[in-house]
Design an enzyme around this catalytic site. Structure first.
Site, PDB file in Angstrom:
ATOM      1  N   LYS A 112       0.815  -1.210   0.000  1.00 49.42           N
ATOM      2  CA  LYS A 112       0.000   0.000   0.000  1.00 49.42           C
ATOM      3  C   LYS A 112       0.857   1.271   0.000  1.00 49.42           C
ATOM      4  O   LYS A 112       0.426   2.313  -0.469  1.00 49.42           O
ATOM      5  CB  LYS A 112      -0.938   0.029   1.212  1.00 49.42           C
ATOM      6  CG  LYS A 112      -1.838  -1.189   1.367  1.00 49.42           C
ATOM      7  CD  LYS A 112      -2.812  -1.343   0.223  1.00 49.42           C
ATOM      8  CE  LYS A 112      -3.939  -2.327   0.536  1.00 49.42           C
ATOM      9  NZ  LYS A 112      -3.492  -3.718   0.662  1.00 49.42           N
TER      10      LYS A 112
HETATM   11  C1  LIG Z   1      -4.098  -4.889   0.176  1.00 53.08           C
HETATM   12  C2  LIG Z   1      -3.278  -6.094   0.134  1.00 53.08           C
HETATM   13  C3  LIG Z   1      -3.535  -7.122  -0.785  1.00 53.08           C
HETATM   14  C4  LIG Z   1      -4.714  -7.072  -1.753  1.00 53.08           C
HETATM   15  O1  LIG Z   1      -4.558  -6.057  -2.728  1.00 53.08           O
HETATM   16  P1  LIG Z   1      -5.834  -5.537  -3.539  1.00 53.08           P
HETATM   17  O2  LIG Z   1      -5.352  -4.391  -4.337  1.00 53.08           O
HETATM   18  O3  LIG Z   1      -6.854  -5.164  -2.526  1.00 53.08           O
HETATM   19  O4  LIG Z   1      -6.299  -6.684  -4.384  1.00 53.08           O
HETATM   20  C5  LIG Z   1      -2.695  -8.215  -0.814  1.00 53.08           C
HETATM   21  N1  LIG Z   1      -1.666  -8.321   0.060  1.00 53.08           N
HETATM   22  C6  LIG Z   1      -1.397  -7.364   0.969  1.00 53.08           C
HETATM   23  C7  LIG Z   1      -0.267  -7.562   1.910  1.00 53.08           C
HETATM   24  C8  LIG Z   1      -2.177  -6.222   1.028  1.00 53.08           C
HETATM   25  O5  LIG Z   1      -1.899  -5.273   1.932  1.00 53.08           O
END
Ligand SMILES: *Cc1c(COP(=O)(O)O)cnc(C)c1O
Length: 495
Positions: A112
């Site tokens: 993120k």
């Molecule tokens: C948010 C997240 C995901 C999923 O990503 P999306 O964009 O919601 O599909 C997978 N792994 C981790 C560690 C995340 O923080």
């Protein structure tokens, strides 16, 4: 070419990129999508000579066409700096013939950070460009990782404040500690008694509440979103797919034009949608492999064409993928429906009503880029151990789901295309689950106790993000019922 942003649910007038970033969600409840997916206008060989920041500019300038060169370059410079623990920003690591694209080198050690370290800069630049005087209130639902990355990004950013809702019993101990210790006078963190889907639905309802918007405007506030429904999240995520392909090119691992598969551990469908956009920009992509955990609503959708959220919500050791309503899928649906807003709206209303919709055969035909897969808790844990035993590399629980899905995809299909796995979090974020996968004697131990063990096992130094929360004071302890989310926001803002 000017790119504008259109709602997936009506043909209302398209808005500029900066307006779409400010609004987050379209007025009709739809998501903003670019009127066209632009092509790169420099060759991949040229990009192979560029660093991450320069690559980011080449990709993002195509989408954010109302930003000046100076504005965009400034946002990029402020975002991808020494908050990341490596100059490469997103290193590509080869282990046993597979490439892991490590997206967790930012300040909160999850992918993120890739988008949320730039979103505050895109947001404040957008506010300036559009002469916004209200304070922008970032309202965010999190399954664990978005919350902390958004808090870190927006803390003490002038002209903004941020309120994060997370499922009180649905995140890891480290994820929770990261959030509740967040400093910054403009930050609020609230646990809710429901799950992530409840948090996301509550936030969406506030966005769509016109009366609330009017009261807020009177008091000098307006909402925006740091969730992946915001195109300001999606666009920066396209960058690292272009970057990873060009690193392979630079290393001579692929010939120009040779296709690469991407495997993405998926929850809200934002990360993998960014890979789809990269493909449409001109990156040679073979298959986009969408990996789910036990909450395999997307796997079933790719198999059958039916999206059905009527099932048990399962708490797993990959909590950031514990999602039954994958918001960003709406953007793919709109596209494969031939940009038919009416049809998209009908399906999303069916999802909100009956919890279910079905796409047509013609739409199914257009999803050939995607392959769905899923891995159980046992499979993902076994994958952590398998790769550790074979290579000494320790991966987190989300990456393990993707890695396990890839192994069974390869066995099933014999597809030997070079493959990149999006590695979405540091194993330190999920220390107990990771250590227990390697040796069952660790199961049930406290995350914080196992951090030192993990350091010995992985040979990777404990990240700052973990060190600094070990002894940090808890600054947020609000918990509310799902039904009281709006009341909580009204209290925080003094409405
Ligand atoms: C948010 C997240 C995901 C999923 O990503 P999306 O964009 O919601 O599909 C997978 N792994 C981790 C560690 C995340 O923080």
């Amino acid at each position: 070419m000017e790119i504008k942003y259109q709602s997936t649910r009506s043909n209302a007038e398209a808005v500029t990129a900066s307006q779409a970033i400010l609004k987050g969600l379209a007025d009709d409840g739809g998501l903003f999508v670019p009127t066209d997916i632009p092509k790169l206008d420099v060759s991949l060989e040229k990009i192979a000579e560029m660093d991450y920041q320069q690559t980011a500019y080449q990709v993002m300038k195509q989408f954010l066409t109302d930003f000046t060169e100076e504005e965009l370059k400034n946002c990029i410079r402020c975002a991808y700096d020494d908050k990341f623990d490596t100059k490469e920003i997103a290193p590509l690591v080869e282990k046993a013939g597979v490439y892991y694209l490590e997206l967790f080198h930012g300040s909160t050690i999850a992918f993120k950070d890739m988008a949320l370290s730039i979103l505050p800069h895109l947001m404040t630049t957008s506010a300036r460009k559009n002469h916004i005087e209200n304070q922008i209130v970032i309202l965010t639902a999190t399954s664990g990782d978005t919350g902390k990355a958004a808090l870190a990004g927006f803390a003490d950013v002038a002209g903004t404040s941020i309120i994060v809702f997370y499922p009180k019993n649905g995140v890891s101990a480290i994820q929770e500690r990261q959030m509740v210790t967040q400093k910054g006078s403009n930050t609020s963190v609230v646990g809710i008694t429901g799950n992530f889907d409840d948090a996301q639905s509550g936030v969406k309802a506030m966005f769509n509440n016109k009366e609330l918007a009017a009261v807020m405007d009177q008091k000098g506030y307006q909402f925006s979103s740091a969730n992946s429904i915001n195109i300001g999240r999606l666009v920066p995520q396209v960058v690292y797919y272009v970057y990873s392909y060009t690193r392979l090119l630079k290393a001579g691992a692929v010939k120009n034009g040779e296709a690469v598969n991407f495997v993405v551990p998926t929850g809200n469908f934002g990360n993998i949608l960014a890979a789809f956009y990269a493909k449409n920009m001109g990156v040679p992509v073979g298959k986009l492999i969408c990996a789910s955990n036990d909450n395999k609503v997307l796997y079933d959708f790719f198999e059958t064409g039916v999206y059905d959220k009527n099932r048990e919500f399962i708490l797993t050791s990959s909590p950031s993928m514990d999602i039954l309503i994958s918001s960003n899928l709406e953007r793919l649906i709109y596209r494969i429906a031939g940009e038919d807003a009416k049809a998209t709206k009908a399906m999303m209303e069916a999802l909100a009503g009956e919890g279910k919709y079905e796409i047509t055969d013609a739409m199914k035909e257009q999803m050939k880029d995607f392959v769905g897969g899923w891995a159980s808790e046992e499979k993902a844990a076994a994958e952590i151990k398998r790769v550790y035993d074979a290579t000494g590399y320790v991966m987190d629980t989300h990456t393990a789901v993707a890695s396990a899905v890839y192994q069974s995809y390869k066995e099933r299909t014999g597809d030997n295309t070079k493959t990149v796995i999006a590695s979405t979090a540091s194993p330190y974020k999920f220390a107990t689950s990771v250590m227990a996968a390697i040796d069952p004697k660790y199961s049930g131990e406290d995350d914080f106790v196992l951090i030192d063990e993990l350091e010995k096992t992985s040979g990777v130094k404990i990240p700052n993000a973990v060190e600094e929360i070990r002894s940090a004071a808890v600054l947020h302890d609000t918990v509310c019922e799902t039904a009281d989310m709006q009341k909580t926001v009204e209290n925080i803002l003094g409405l």
